[in-house]
Each structure stands twice: as structure tokens, then as C-alpha cells.
Design a protein around this motif. Structure first.
Motif, PDB file in Angstrom:
ATOM      1  N   UNK A 128       0.798  -1.213   0.000  1.00 49.19           N
ATOM      2  CA  UNK A 128       0.000   0.000   0.000  1.00 49.19           C
ATOM      3  C   UNK A 128       0.831   1.264   0.000  1.00 49.19           C
ATOM      4  N   UNK A 129       2.058   1.160  -0.484  1.00 47.92           N
ATOM      5  CA  UNK A 129       2.879   2.368  -0.535  1.00 47.92           C
ATOM      6  C   UNK A 129       3.669   2.405  -1.836  1.00 47.92           C
ATOM      7  N   UNK A 130       4.232   3.556  -2.096  1.00 49.17           N
ATOM      8  CA  UNK A 130       5.015   3.728  -3.307  1.00 49.17           C
ATOM      9  C   UNK A 130       6.419   3.171  -3.072  1.00 49.17           C
ATOM     10  N   UNK A 131       6.875   2.362  -3.993  1.00 48.40           N
ATOM     11  CA  UNK A 131       8.212   1.794  -3.865  1.00 48.40           C
ATOM     12  C   UNK A 131       9.243   2.922  -4.023  1.00 48.40           C
ATOM     13  N   UNK A 132      10.359   2.805  -3.329  1.00 48.94           N
ATOM     14  CA  UNK A 132      11.384   3.839  -3.472  1.00 48.94           C
ATOM     15  C   UNK A 132      12.436   3.389  -4.477  1.00 48.94           C
ATOM     16  N   UNK A 133      13.209   4.355  -4.928  1.00 48.09           N
ATOM     17  CA  UNK A 133      14.281   4.040  -5.866  1.00 48.09           C
ATOM     18  C   UNK A 133      15.238   3.016  -5.261  1.00 48.09           C
ATOM     19  N   UNK A 134      15.530   3.167  -3.987  1.00 43.56           N
ATOM     20  CA  UNK A 134      16.450   2.242  -3.327  1.00 43.56           C
ATOM     21  C   UNK A 134      15.888   0.826  -3.335  1.00 43.56           C
ATOM     22  N   UNK A 135      14.585   0.721  -3.111  1.00 52.11           N
ATOM     23  CA  UNK A 135      13.978  -0.614  -3.105  1.00 52.11           C
ATOM     24  C   UNK A 135      14.004  -1.239  -4.490  1.00 52.11           C
ATOM     25  N   UNK A 136      13.751  -0.411  -5.508  1.00 54.26           N
ATOM     26  CA  UNK A 136      13.820  -0.928  -6.876  1.00 54.26           C
ATOM     27  C   UNK A 136      15.221  -1.468  -7.141  1.00 54.26           C
ATOM     28  N   UNK A 137      16.212  -0.664  -6.743  1.00 48.98           N
ATOM     29  CA  UNK A 137      17.590  -1.087  -6.977  1.00 48.98           C
ATOM     30  C   UNK A 137      17.926  -2.350  -6.186  1.00 48.98           C
ATOM     31  N   UNK A 138      17.407  -2.446  -4.965  1.00 44.88           N
ATOM     32  CA  UNK A 138      17.691  -3.630  -4.159  1.00 44.88           C
ATOM     33  C   UNK A 138      17.067  -4.863  -4.798  1.00 44.88           C
ATOM     34  N   UNK A 139      15.856  -4.682  -5.361  1.00 41.74           N
ATOM     35  CA  UNK A 139      15.234  -5.804  -6.065  1.00 41.74           C
ATOM     36  C   UNK A 139      16.068  -6.264  -7.244  1.00 41.74           C
ATOM     37  N   UNK A 140      16.764  -5.323  -7.844  1.00 38.93           N
ATOM     38  CA  UNK A 140      17.537  -5.658  -9.035  1.00 38.93           C
ATOM     39  C   UNK A 140      19.006  -5.857  -8.680  1.00 38.93           C
ATOM     40  N   UNK A 141      19.258  -6.452  -7.548  1.00 40.97           N
ATOM     41  CA  UNK A 141      20.630  -6.718  -7.141  1.00 40.97           C
ATOM     42  C   UNK A 141      20.819  -8.211  -6.902  1.00 40.97           C
ATOM     43  N   UNK A 142      22.072  -8.597  -6.919  1.00 42.63           N
ATOM     44  CA  UNK A 142      22.416  -9.983  -6.615  1.00 42.63           C
ATOM     45  C   UNK A 142      22.041 -10.263  -5.170  1.00 42.63           C
ATOM     46  N   UNK A 143      21.307 -11.356  -4.947  1.00 47.63           N
ATOM     47  CA  UNK A 143      20.793 -11.589  -3.604  1.00 47.63           C
ATOM     48  C   UNK A 143      21.890 -11.974  -2.613  1.00 47.63           C
ATOM     49  N   UNK A 144      23.000 -12.492  -3.145  1.00 52.72           N
ATOM     50  CA  UNK A 144      24.080 -12.881  -2.237  1.00 52.72           C
ATOM     51  C   UNK A 144      25.057 -11.734  -1.986  1.00 52.72           C
ATOM     52  N   UNK A 145      25.539 -11.146  -3.077  1.00 49.38           N
ATOM     53  CA  UNK A 145      26.570 -10.125  -2.908  1.00 49.38           C
ATOM     54  C   UNK A 145      25.997  -8.729  -2.717  1.00 49.38           C
ATOM     55  N   UNK A 146      24.728  -8.546  -3.128  1.00 50.36           N
ATOM     56  CA  UNK A 146      24.155  -7.217  -3.030  1.00 50.36           C
ATOM     57  C   UNK A 146      24.605  -6.279  -4.138  1.00 50.36           C
ATOM     58  N   UNK A 147      25.416  -6.815  -5.056  1.00 46.54           N
ATOM     59  CA  UNK A 147      25.860  -5.999  -6.189  1.00 46.54           C
ATOM     60  C   UNK A 147      24.680  -5.778  -7.142  1.00 46.54           C
ATOM     61  N   UNK A 148      24.534  -4.576  -7.670  1.00 46.80           N
ATOM     62  CA  UNK A 148      23.447  -4.351  -8.628  1.00 46.80           C
ATOM     63  C   UNK A 148      23.637  -5.218  -9.883  1.00 46.80           C
ATOM     64  N   UNK A 149      22.539  -5.826 -10.338  1.00 42.57           N
ATOM     65  CA  UNK A 149      22.597  -6.577 -11.596  1.00 42.57           C
ATOM     66  C   UNK A 149      22.596  -5.609 -12.761  1.00 42.57           C
ATOM     67  N   UNK A 150      21.716  -4.661 -12.665  1.00 42.95           N
ATOM     68  CA  UNK A 150      21.681  -3.549 -13.617  1.00 42.95           C
ATOM     69  C   UNK A 150      21.510  -2.291 -12.774  1.00 42.95           C
ATOM     70  N   UNK A 151      21.824  -1.157 -13.355  1.00 41.63           N
ATOM     71  CA  UNK A 151      21.753   0.071 -12.572  1.00 41.63           C
ATOM     72  C   UNK A 151      20.456   0.809 -12.877  1.00 41.63           C
ATOM     73  N   UNK A 152      19.727   1.156 -11.840  1.00 41.48           N
ATOM     74  CA  UNK A 152      18.491   1.919 -12.010  1.00 41.48           C
ATOM     75  C   UNK A 152      18.805   3.391 -11.735  1.00 41.48           C
ATOM     76  N   UNK A 153      18.602   4.227 -12.731  1.00 44.46           N
ATOM     77  CA  UNK A 153      18.872   5.649 -12.546  1.00 44.46           C
ATOM     78  C   UNK A 153      17.597   6.350 -12.068  1.00 44.46           C
ATOM     79  N   UNK A 154      17.751   7.558 -11.526  1.00 40.25           N
ATOM     80  CA  UNK A 154      16.559   8.313 -11.128  1.00 40.25           C
ATOM     81  C   UNK A 154      15.557   8.466 -12.279  1.00 40.25           C
ATOM     82  N   UNK A 155      16.058   8.616 -13.485  1.00 40.07           N
ATOM     83  CA  UNK A 155      15.133   8.741 -14.624  1.00 40.07           C
ATOM     84  C   UNK A 155      14.321   7.483 -14.815  1.00 40.07           C
ATOM     85  N   UNK A 156      15.019   6.338 -14.788  1.00 38.74           N
ATOM     86  CA  UNK A 156      14.303   5.079 -14.945  1.00 38.74           C
ATOM     87  C   UNK A 156      13.194   5.006 -13.912  1.00 38.74           C
ATOM     88  N   UNK A 157      13.549   5.417 -12.714  1.00 35.69           N
ATOM     89  CA  UNK A 157      12.597   5.341 -11.620  1.00 35.69           C
ATOM     90  C   UNK A 157      11.399   6.245 -11.869  1.00 35.69           C
TER      91      UNK A 157
END
Lengths: 311, 246
Positions: A131-160
Motif C-alpha cells: 500500500x505504498x510507493x516503492x522507493x528508488x532504493x527498493x527498486x535497486x535492491x530488487x535488481x541486485x544480486x541476492x548474495x553479494x548485493x551488487x546491482x545486476x543492472x543500474x536503475x537511474x533516477x530517470x528510470x525510476x
């Protein structure tokens, strides 16, 4: 012509040509490798887009169901999201496989379309779930390697921002699907107050309506949903100087779309409000009317689109 | 619709506030990136100036006598050689792993690096052809413009920029060929035609997709034709120097 050419070809030139052939073979290999990678990434990006669209449809199907069905729907949605996520792993792996650890940025043009769709889908899922708006940080966390936490792809503010702008379309559809609960009226109250008060109006919501429908789970979600939309409808407030021209154009286009859906809802609310005064004690009739008003609005919207097409 | 607005209540105040703050933080990120973009732009400007003055210098080839050619070319190469420390500054500004971001792929970062690199390649290839009758390889071109060393970090001369830069030079050659005839330098057009022919043959080896490189490549054959036409005119009138191997 051939003779003229021959006139210029001394033995030194012949060597030069052979020498050039050798260096250009290297350039060719370089370009070919790039083209093949581009193809692979485009295919992955398309697959991501397809799956994301499916996820969005899936969520719409379940969004107006009973609470337990909704929970199940969201759970299934999470699984689908995870499936899409594996595509980003593949994209990352392909980029890492490049001989000089290929930069994400070189291929962002190929990767971004699928990513935008994914952001739209996952932000919608996030909204339904929390029930809330996802944040840019959360989007980026979703798109990161679950083990290392490294971004798989980079989400820019524009993409967001573009993704959130897309999200408004889904929210509008979601809200109109809840027509039987008079969600549109509530939506508009939020809009209306926003327009009246400017930027601070965001924080308003109205529960005084006799139709706020305590018995309908949807209503509780529609209100914040509307608030988001009103806020997103106000992307115009982002100073263009902070965006590049490409981004500004894209956003302007999306804004048009958002404004159109907003007007659709407003005209429905207008009709609803009038009927509400007339038939306040007859909820069944009101429900019918809301449905009709929405259908009319949809038809009017189509007519408008038709005219635009004729231009 | 304002008249329909209800009296505001605080019922759903929390969610909208967070929406507001989310957007604010995104906007501030945009701002940071824009500052970086501005800094990079400023760091690249002086390289742009060098590229332009090298091109201007080389432009004199069209009107200067043949005896001055090598001096003009050497001066142009000297100018290009001054770029190295400037590239180092650009490299320092660039966040790690983001060369391509600054280079071209991202619309917001579509400024200078690529165009400047191409223009430098054009000048280098032009000068090296005039001096040594050769096509400068990508590696050498990168070194001359100061992009080959470690200090410039992730900055590099991409294959695309090199190949496009070379085509930029070929586009100049038909004009030089014609002006050489005017200046009664009949050897240069023959040299140019052979050179362009070799380059055209080399580019034909590449598998191009439908992008800017492909379109530029298509322009090569017209340049080749114009260069050959000049040689034809000379040969017809017995003005072309005898081929070395005849």
C-alpha cells in the motif's frame, strides 16, 4: 576505371592493403562480438517486457477479489517477479562474460526497455502488497544480486521516475476496476483538494462520504493510491533543467496520458456526485449509475482518441 | 473540480507525505548527476578546443603549397598531443565503471567524449596519411591523442569512434585532391585515390549493422568515386605521374 586504379597501386600499396586487412579483421571481430551481445540482450529485454506485462495483468485480475484471494494473487505475483528477476541475472552474466568486464552502461539502451516494464510491474506489486510507493532504493535492491548485493543492472533516477509515471496508468485501471465501490469519487476528492491547495493538498483524503465503503477492502487501498497518482500527476513540478531533453520528452508524453486518465475519472466523479445527492438512500441504484458513468467515460475517451487519430 | 474538494482531513496523511519525500530524494539525485555532467562538460571543453585548432591547422593543407604540408601536419599532431593531461582530468571526474555512460549510451550523458574523440582521430589520421602515406591504427591513434595510457583510467578510444573518425578524414580527401590539381600537384591525387581505395576495401570487410557507421560507410564510395574521377582527368591529359611499377 580499373586501369586507373592500377595506376595507383604500387607494391608498397599492396603491402599496405594486406596490412590493413589484418588490422580490420581485428576491428571486425570487435564489432561482431558487440553485435552478437546486443542481439542477446535485446532478446532478454523483450522476454523481460513480456513477463512483466503478464505479471501486471495477473495482478489486475486478482486486485478486486476477496482478501484471501488477493493474498494468493500477490504471492503468485511474487513468484512471477522472481522469474523475471532471473532474466536480469542472465543479463548481468552476459555483461560480466565480456572480455574487459563489459560496462552496463554500454548496453543500457538494449537493457532499459525491459527494465522499465519490470519496474512498472514490481512497483504495482509493491503497491498492492504494502500500500505504498516503492522507493528508488527498493527498486535497486530488487535488481541486485541476492548474495553479494551488487546491482545486476543500474536503475537511474530517470528510470525510476518514468517507471512511476507508468505506474499511474496501472493505478488508474486498478481504481476504475473498483467502480462498484465508488472508488472514483474518492480518487477525485484527493485530486480536487490537490488542485485547490497546490502542493500540500497531497495529504488530504476524505472519509466523510457515505460511500466510503467500509465493507470493501478496495477502498482502503484506493485512497493512498489516489494520493500517489495525484502526486505523480504533478511530475510537471520537476524542473526540466534537471532532466535531459530525451527524458523530458518521454516524461511529457507520459504526463499527457496521466492527465487524460485523470480527466476521465473526474467526469465520472461529476456524474456520481450529482446522483449521490439524488439517490443517497439507494446504494443499488447508485452502483448501477456508477457503472454506466464509467462506461460513458470510457466511450468518450475512445471517441477522443478516434478524433486524434484522424488528425 | 476544486469545488468538489472535501474539507481536508488528516486521514491518509502518512502515505502521501512519504511519496513527497521519495520524489524529493530522487530529484536531489538528479541534481547531483547534473552537476557531474556539468563538470565533465567543462573538463572536455579544452580538449574540444584542441581538436578544433588541429582541424583548422589541417584545413590549411587545401591552400598551402606542397612544401608546407609536412610542417602543417606536424603542428597539428603536436596540438593533438597536448590532450593527454586534459584526458586525465576527465578520467578523474568519471565515476568508476561509467565510461560508457559518459560516452554515449545514456541520453543524459550524451555530451562530448565521442564527438571529440572522433574529431581527434580524423585529424590524426589525416596528418599521418600526409606524412607517412599510411592509415594510423586505432592503438596508435589512441596513444597520439593521449588516451592509450593507464593514467586516463577507463577512458578509451572505442572501435566505433575510431572507425567513424577515419571516415571523417576520407570525407576530406576528395576536396584535397581537387585543390592539389589546382595547385598543380599531380602526384597527390594519385596517392589519395590509392589510399581511399585501400580504406574502402578494408571497411568492406566489416559486418555492419544498420547504424551510423553503416551510413557513414555508404558515403565512402562517393568519396572514392570523386577521388578516382580526379585521377581519371589527370590520366586523360597525360598529367598523372607514371606509376612506380610500370
Amino acid at each position: 576505371m580499373a586501369d586507373v586504379l592500377m595506376a595507383g597501386s604500387s607494391s608498397a600499396d599492396f603491402t599496405r592493403r594486406q596490412h590493413l586487412a589484418k588490422t580490420f579483421e581485428a576491428y571486425r571481430a570487435d564489432l561482431d562480438a558487440g553485435n552478437e551481445r546486443r542481439e542477446r540482450l535485446i532478446i532478454l529485454s523483450r522476454a523481460t517486457t513480456q513477463l512483466s506485462k503478464k505479471l501486471i495483468f495477473h495482478l489486475h485480475r486478482g486486485a478486486t477479489a476477496s482478501p484471501s484471494a488477493r493474498a494468493k494473487n500477490i504471492k503468485e505475483g511474487r513468484q512471477k517477479e522472481n522469474e523475471i528477476w532471473t532474466n536480469f541475472i542472465k543479463i548481468r552474466d552476459d555483461l560480466v562474460a565480456g572480455e574487459d568486464h563489459e560496462s552496463f552502461w554500454r548496453w543500457t539502451r538494449e537493457v532499459t526497455p525491459g527494465m522499465e516494464e519490470y519496474i512498472e510491474a514490481s512497483s504495482f506489486l509493491h503497491y498492492l502488497d504494502h500500500g505504498s510507493l516503492i522507493t528508488l532504493e527498493e527498486v535497486q535492491r530488487n535488481l541486485s544480486d541476492k548474495e553479494t548485493g551488487e546491482p545486476l543492472v543500474v536503475v537511474t533516477p530517470e528510470d525510476y521516475i518514468l517507471g512511476m509515471s507508468d505506474l499511474t496508468g496501472e493505478l488508474m485501471r486498478y481504481a476504475t476496476n473498483g467502480q462498484w465501490s465508488f472508488a472514483p469519487l474518492q480518487l477525485n476528492k484527493v485530486y480536487g483538494s490537490r488542485y485547490a491547495e497546490g502542493n500540500t493538498a497531497l495529504s488530504t483524503g476524505d472519509h466523510e462520504s457515505p460511500l466510503s465503503g467500509r465493507s470493501y477492502p478496495l477502498n482502503t487501498t484506493v485512497l493512498p493510491c489516489a494520493a500517489h497518482q495525484a502526486d505523480l500527476a504533478d511530475f510537471d513540478s520537476i524542473p526540466p533543467s534537471r532532466l535531459n531533453s530525451h527524458m523530458a520528452r518521454k516524461l511529457a508524453k507520459k504526463q499527457e496520458e496521466t492527465t487524460r486518465s485523470l480527466q476521465k475519472i473526474e467526469s465520472v466523479c461529476y456524474a456520481l456526485r450529482l446522483r449521490l445527492i439524488e439517490y443517497a438512500d439507494r446504494p443499488d441504484i447508485l452502483r448501477q449509475m456508477a457503472k454506466r458513468a464509467l462506461d460513458d467515460a470510457a466511450a468518450a475517451g475512445q471517441d477522443k482518441d478516434g478524433e486524434r487519430g484522424d488528425d | 473540480m476544486a469545488d468538489l474538494a472535501p474539507v481536508p482531513t488528516s486521514a491518509s496523511a502518512s502515505a502521501p507525505t512519504s511519496v513527497d519525500s521519495i520524489l524529493t530524494s530522487v530529484i536531489s539525485q538528479l541534481e547531483t548527476e547534473q552537476n557531474l555532467r556539468k563538470q565533465l562538460r567543462e573538463a572536455i571543453d579544452p580538449i574540444d578546443d584542441l581538436a578544433r585548432s588541429a582541424a583548422t591547422e589541417l584545413n590549411r593543407l587545401h591552400s598551402a603549397g606542397a612544401s608546407e604540408h609536412s610542417r602543417i601536419c606536424e603542428r597539428a599532431l603536436e596540438t593533438v598531443g597536448k590532450a593527454h593531461p586534459l584526458w586525465i582530468e576527465v578520467g578523474k571526474l568519471l565515476p568508476k565503471g561509467e565510461f560508457y555512460r559518459a560516452d554515449r549510451s545514456r541520453p543524459r550523458y550524451n555530451f562530448a567524449i565521442s564527438p571529440v574523440a572522433r574529431s581527434l582521430v580524423t585529424s590524426i589520421a589525416f596528418a599521418r596519411f600526409m606524412l607517412h602515406d599510411e592509415l594510423v591504427p586505432a592503438f596508435t591513434a589512441a596513444n597520439i591523442m593521449g588516451l592509450g595510457q593507464d593514467e586516463t583510467g577507463e577512458l578509451q578510444l572505442t572501435a566505433d569512434d575510431y572507425l567513424l573518425g577515419v571516415i571523417g578524414m576520407v570525407n576530406e580527401l576528395p576536396r584535397l585532391s581537387i585543390n592539389a590539381v589546382t595547385a598543380q600537384n599531380f602526384a597527390l591525387p594519385v596517392k589519395i585515390a590509392a589510399f581511399v581505395n585501400d580504406i574502402f576495401a578494408s571497411y568492406s570487410m566489416l559486418n555492419l549493422r544498420n547504424d551510423i557507421l553503416r551510413r557513414k560507410f555508404d558515403s565512402l564510395k562517393y568519396d572514392l568515386k570523386r577521388c578516382e574521377d580526379v585521377v581519371y582527368d589527370l590520366t586523360l591529359r597525360g598529367l598523372a605521374p607514371a606509376p612506380a611499377n610500370a
